[in-house]
Design a protein around this motif. Structure first.
Motif, short mmCIF file in Angstrom:
data_model
loop_
_atom_site.label_atom_id
_atom_site.label_comp_id
_atom_site.label_asym_id
_atom_site.label_seq_id
_atom_site.Cartn_x
_atom_site.Cartn_y
_atom_site.Cartn_z
N LYS A 6 -6.44 34.82 11.73
CA LYS A 6 -5.98 36.02 12.42
C LYS A 6 -5.93 35.73 13.90
CE LYS A 6 -7.11 40.18 9.97
NZ LYS A 6 -7.96 41.36 9.95
N ARG A 7 -4.80 36.01 14.52
CA ARG A 7 -4.73 35.85 15.96
C ARG A 7 -4.16 37.12 16.57
NH1 ARG A 7 -0.50 32.16 18.41
NH2 ARG A 7 0.63 34.06 18.54
N THR A 8 -4.54 37.32 17.79
CA THR A 8 -4.00 38.47 18.50
C THR A 8 -2.62 38.11 18.99
OG1 THR A 8 -5.12 37.68 20.47
CG2 THR A 8 -6.26 39.35 19.18
N VAL A 9 -1.80 39.11 19.20
CA VAL A 9 -0.42 38.89 19.62
C VAL A 9 -0.30 39.18 21.11
CG1 VAL A 9 1.95 39.61 19.29
CG2 VAL A 9 0.41 39.51 17.35
N GLY A 10 0.38 38.33 21.81
CA GLY A 10 0.60 38.51 23.24
C GLY A 10 0.77 37.15 23.88
N LYS A 11 1.07 37.17 25.17
CA LYS A 11 1.28 35.91 25.89
C LYS A 11 0.45 35.90 27.16
CE LYS A 11 5.75 36.96 25.31
NZ LYS A 11 7.11 37.09 25.71
N PRO A 12 -0.02 34.75 27.58
CA PRO A 12 -0.68 34.69 28.88
C PRO A 12 0.30 35.16 29.96
CG PRO A 12 -1.04 32.68 27.65
CD PRO A 12 -0.04 33.49 26.88
N GLY A 13 -0.21 35.83 30.96
CA GLY A 13 0.64 36.42 31.99
C GLY A 13 0.90 37.89 31.73
N GLU A 14 0.61 38.34 30.52
CA GLU A 14 0.67 39.75 30.19
C GLU A 14 -0.74 40.31 30.36
OE1 GLU A 14 4.12 40.12 26.84
OE2 GLU A 14 2.11 39.63 26.17
N TRP A 15 -0.82 41.52 30.85
CA TRP A 15 -2.11 42.14 31.10
C TRP A 15 -2.32 43.31 30.15
CZ3 TRP A 15 -5.42 39.88 34.46
CH2 TRP A 15 -4.88 38.91 35.29
N PHE A 16 -3.55 43.48 29.71
CA PHE A 16 -3.92 44.52 28.77
C PHE A 16 -5.16 45.24 29.25
CE2 PHE A 16 -1.73 41.20 26.49
CZ PHE A 16 -0.85 41.88 25.69
N TYR A 17 -5.34 46.47 28.78
CA TYR A 17 -6.59 47.18 29.02
C TYR A 17 -7.26 47.34 27.68
CZ TYR A 17 -10.05 50.54 30.44
OH TYR A 17 -11.25 51.15 30.69
N CYS A 18 -8.47 46.78 27.53
CA CYS A 18 -9.21 46.85 26.28
C CYS A 18 -9.97 48.17 26.22
CB CYS A 18 -10.16 45.68 26.15
SG CYS A 18 -11.16 45.78 24.63
N LEU A 19 -9.68 48.97 25.22
CA LEU A 19 -10.33 50.27 25.06
C LEU A 19 -11.78 50.12 24.60
CD1 LEU A 19 -7.33 51.94 23.24
CD2 LEU A 19 -8.07 52.37 25.60
N GLU A 20 -12.07 49.07 23.87
CA GLU A 20 -13.43 48.86 23.37
C GLU A 20 -14.37 48.37 24.47
OE1 GLU A 20 -15.72 46.11 20.11
OE2 GLU A 20 -13.69 46.81 19.64
N HIS A 21 -13.91 47.41 25.26
CA HIS A 21 -14.75 46.81 26.30
C HIS A 21 -14.57 47.46 27.67
CE1 HIS A 21 -14.31 43.50 23.29
NE2 HIS A 21 -15.62 43.66 23.35
N LYS A 22 -13.56 48.37 27.78
CA LYS A 22 -13.27 49.07 29.04
C LYS A 22 -13.03 48.10 30.18
CE LYS A 22 -14.78 53.21 27.32
NZ LYS A 22 -14.40 53.09 25.96
#
Length: 79
Positions: A6-22
């Motif tokens: 299982k891998r997460t989807v996305g690319k380096p250079g894209e930014w995300f906000y993690c709801l679990e880790h805030k």
């Protein structure tokens, strides 16, 4: 041994906000179900919760979204 990893989807250079880790993350660190994004910058991701709150308010107050007013369901429940 798992055949498919299982891998997460996305690319380096894209930014995300993690709801679990805030916290803001670059690239896919957490599962998609636990994050907002992708955003084009760290600053955008830092304001993800504020952006979501603003969008929710816009959506709640959008007259095109709400159905036509109908009878109050509470009025018919007792009678």
């Amino acid at each position: 041994m798992a055949l498919f990893k299982k891998r997460t989807v996305g690319k380096p250079g894209e930014w995300f906000y993690c709801l679990e880790h805030k916290k803001v993350e670059e690239g896919p660190e957490c599962p998609a179900k636990d994050r907002f994004g992708p955003y084009t910058s760290r600053q955008e991701a830092q304001h993800a919760m504020e952006t979501a709150q603003e969008r929710n308010l816009e959506w709640e107050n959008d007259p095109k979204w709400h159905d036509r007013p109908g009878p109050d369901p509470d009025e018919n429940a007792n009678g």
